[in-house]
Write a protein that holds these residues in place. Structure first.
Motif, short mmCIF file in Angstrom:
data_model
loop_
_atom_site.label_atom_id
_atom_site.label_comp_id
_atom_site.label_asym_id
_atom_site.label_seq_id
_atom_site.Cartn_x
_atom_site.Cartn_y
_atom_site.Cartn_z
N ARG A 184 39.59 45.00 72.34
CA ARG A 184 38.40 44.56 73.06
C ARG A 184 37.64 43.52 72.22
NH1 ARG A 184 35.47 49.34 76.46
NH2 ARG A 184 37.26 50.71 76.81
N PRO A 185 37.04 42.53 72.87
CA PRO A 185 36.27 41.52 72.12
C PRO A 185 35.10 42.19 71.37
CG PRO A 185 36.68 40.79 74.37
CD PRO A 185 37.08 42.23 74.31
N LYS A 186 35.00 41.90 70.10
CA LYS A 186 33.98 42.54 69.28
C LYS A 186 32.56 42.26 69.78
CE LYS A 186 32.76 43.24 64.41
NZ LYS A 186 33.12 42.89 63.02
N PRO A 187 32.20 41.03 70.15
CA PRO A 187 30.82 40.80 70.64
C PRO A 187 30.49 41.64 71.88
CG PRO A 187 31.88 38.73 70.09
CD PRO A 187 32.95 39.77 70.04
N ALA A 188 31.47 41.78 72.76
CA ALA A 188 31.23 42.57 73.98
C ALA A 188 31.04 44.04 73.64
CB ALA A 188 32.39 42.39 74.96
N VAL A 189 31.82 44.54 72.69
CA VAL A 189 31.68 45.95 72.27
C VAL A 189 30.32 46.17 71.63
CG1 VAL A 189 32.53 47.72 70.68
CG2 VAL A 189 34.15 46.36 72.02
N ARG A 190 29.92 45.25 70.78
CA ARG A 190 28.61 45.38 70.12
C ARG A 190 27.49 45.42 71.15
NH1 ARG A 190 28.38 41.38 64.85
NH2 ARG A 190 29.66 42.69 63.46
N ALA A 191 27.56 44.52 72.11
CA ALA A 191 26.51 44.47 73.13
C ALA A 191 26.48 45.75 73.95
CB ALA A 191 26.74 43.27 74.04
N ARG A 192 27.65 46.29 74.25
CA ARG A 192 27.70 47.51 75.05
C ARG A 192 27.18 48.71 74.26
NH1 ARG A 192 26.39 49.73 79.32
NH2 ARG A 192 27.60 51.56 79.90
N ILE A 193 27.51 48.78 72.95
CA ILE A 193 26.99 49.86 72.12
C ILE A 193 25.47 49.80 72.07
CG2 ILE A 193 26.83 50.75 69.75
CD1 ILE A 193 29.76 50.08 69.39
N GLU A 194 24.93 48.60 71.90
CA GLU A 194 23.48 48.45 71.86
C GLU A 194 22.86 48.94 73.17
OE1 GLU A 194 21.56 47.61 69.44
OE2 GLU A 194 23.05 46.96 67.98
N ALA A 195 23.50 48.60 74.28
CA ALA A 195 22.97 49.01 75.58
C ALA A 195 23.04 50.52 75.75
CB ALA A 195 23.75 48.32 76.70
N CYS A 196 24.13 51.12 75.29
CA CYS A 196 24.32 52.57 75.44
C CYS A 196 23.33 53.37 74.60
CB CYS A 196 25.74 52.97 75.03
SG CYS A 196 27.02 52.52 76.19
N THR A 197 23.04 52.88 73.40
CA THR A 197 22.27 53.68 72.44
C THR A 197 20.81 53.28 72.35
OG1 THR A 197 22.93 52.21 70.61
CG2 THR A 197 24.33 54.13 71.04
N SER A 198 20.38 52.30 73.14
CA SER A 198 19.00 51.84 73.03
C SER A 198 18.00 52.79 73.66
CB SER A 198 18.86 50.45 73.66
OG SER A 198 19.20 50.49 75.03
N GLY A 199 18.44 53.62 74.59
CA GLY A 199 17.54 54.57 75.23
C GLY A 199 17.28 55.79 74.37
N THR A 200 16.46 56.67 74.86
CA THR A 200 16.09 57.87 74.10
C THR A 200 16.61 59.15 74.75
OG1 THR A 200 13.99 58.01 75.29
CG2 THR A 200 13.99 56.80 73.21
N GLN A 201 17.35 59.02 75.84
CA GLN A 201 17.74 60.20 76.60
C GLN A 201 18.80 61.05 75.88
OE1 GLN A 201 18.59 57.14 77.31
NE2 GLN A 201 20.79 57.05 77.70
N TRP A 202 19.51 60.46 74.91
CA TRP A 202 20.62 61.17 74.28
C TRP A 202 20.22 62.01 73.08
CZ3 TRP A 202 21.06 59.59 69.26
CH2 TRP A 202 20.61 58.31 68.94
N ALA A 203 18.98 61.96 72.62
CA ALA A 203 18.62 62.70 71.41
C ALA A 203 17.15 63.05 71.42
CB ALA A 203 18.93 61.85 70.17
N ASP A 204 16.82 64.13 70.69
CA ASP A 204 15.42 64.44 70.49
C ASP A 204 14.82 63.43 69.51
OD1 ASP A 204 15.49 65.56 67.59
OD2 ASP A 204 17.04 66.70 68.60
N GLY A 205 13.52 63.44 69.40
CA GLY A 205 12.83 62.45 68.58
C GLY A 205 13.26 62.46 67.13
N GLY A 206 13.46 63.67 66.56
CA GLY A 206 13.84 63.76 65.16
C GLY A 206 15.20 63.17 64.89
N THR A 207 16.17 63.47 65.77
CA THR A 207 17.52 62.93 65.58
C THR A 207 17.52 61.42 65.76
OG1 THR A 207 18.52 64.99 66.36
CG2 THR A 207 19.90 63.02 66.38
N ARG A 208 16.81 60.95 66.77
CA ARG A 208 16.77 59.50 67.01
C ARG A 208 16.14 58.79 65.81
NH1 ARG A 208 17.26 55.58 71.04
NH2 ARG A 208 17.22 53.65 69.84
#
Length: 213
Positions: free
Chosen positions: A168-192
């Motif tokens: 997979r193209p590295k820039p596209a993977v980086r952008a997708r990771i940023e999009a996936c992990t930018s929210g807060t729904q996946w972790a409590d405040g301390g873990t984030r």
């Protein structure tokens, strides 16, 4: 066998022959960051305001994380100093439980017929399943849980995109990771907060390392 974040990152960083992937120059630093995140999740350390403070010495029951916890002093360290300290010996402390659990095989080789060399190819399909889980999360086909989101953040922080998502193209993977992990729904405040602190520390440490190199 339940895998901690360091074990998962190590599996991502090993190629099919059981050697570090060409993109895995920062792997040992990433393992240190992974251990800090897991210790924070278990309540053994606090990672905040640029420092790591031990908050509990009770064994975790995980030999890799207990190794990391013993390496941290009671009086605290800066995040970057903690990563530099933990990376020493942590790869071996991560490998041994994986070999004992049948996740990796130990193969002994010799470089140029003289220099002893060990390789750790994957066994039992755990590595392949882990890559599939990351791909599913990246493509929105699976729920993004705390462990997967933290692992994606570590992949991005340590430049392991090519190892985790071959072809997979590295820039596209980086952008997708940023999009996936930018929210807060996946972790409590301390873990984030711990993930964010570790990401910033890895960026600072690796900038110095690679500029110096």
């Amino acid at each position: 066998m339940e895998l901690n974040l360091a074990a998962q990152l190590l599996l991502i960083g090993l190629d099919e022959q059981g050697e570090p992937h060409p993109a895995a120059a920062a792997l040992d630093y990433g393992l240190a960051g992974a251990a800090l995140i897991d210790l924070a999740r278990l309540g053994r350390v606090a990672v905040a305001a640029g420092s790591v403070t031990v908050t509990g010495r009770a064994p975790t029951g995980d030999p890799t994380l207990d190794h990391a916890l013993r390496a941290l002093p009671d009086d605290g360290l800066g995040n970057e100093e903690a990563i530099n300290r933990l990376r020493e010996g942590l790869r071996q402390a991560t490998v041994e439980p994986l070999v004992a659990g049948g996740v990796l095989r130990r193969e002994k080789h010799r470089l140029l017929w003289v220099i002893p060399d060990e390789r750790f190819p994957a066994a039992g399909g755990v590595q392949a399943a882990l890559r599939d889980r990351l791909a599913g999360a990246l493509d929105g086909e699976a729920v993004l849980d705390t462990s997967t989101a933290a692992l994606l953040s570590l992949v991005r922080s340590t430049g392991l995109e090519e190892a985790a998502f071959p072809g997979r193209p590295k820039p596209a993977v980086r952008a997708r990771i940023e999009a996936c992990t930018s929210g807060t729904q996946w972790a409590d405040g301390g873990t984030r907060a711990a993930v964010d602190e570790v990401q910033a520390a890895l960026l600072a440490v690796l900038t110095v390392v690679f500029l110096a190199g």
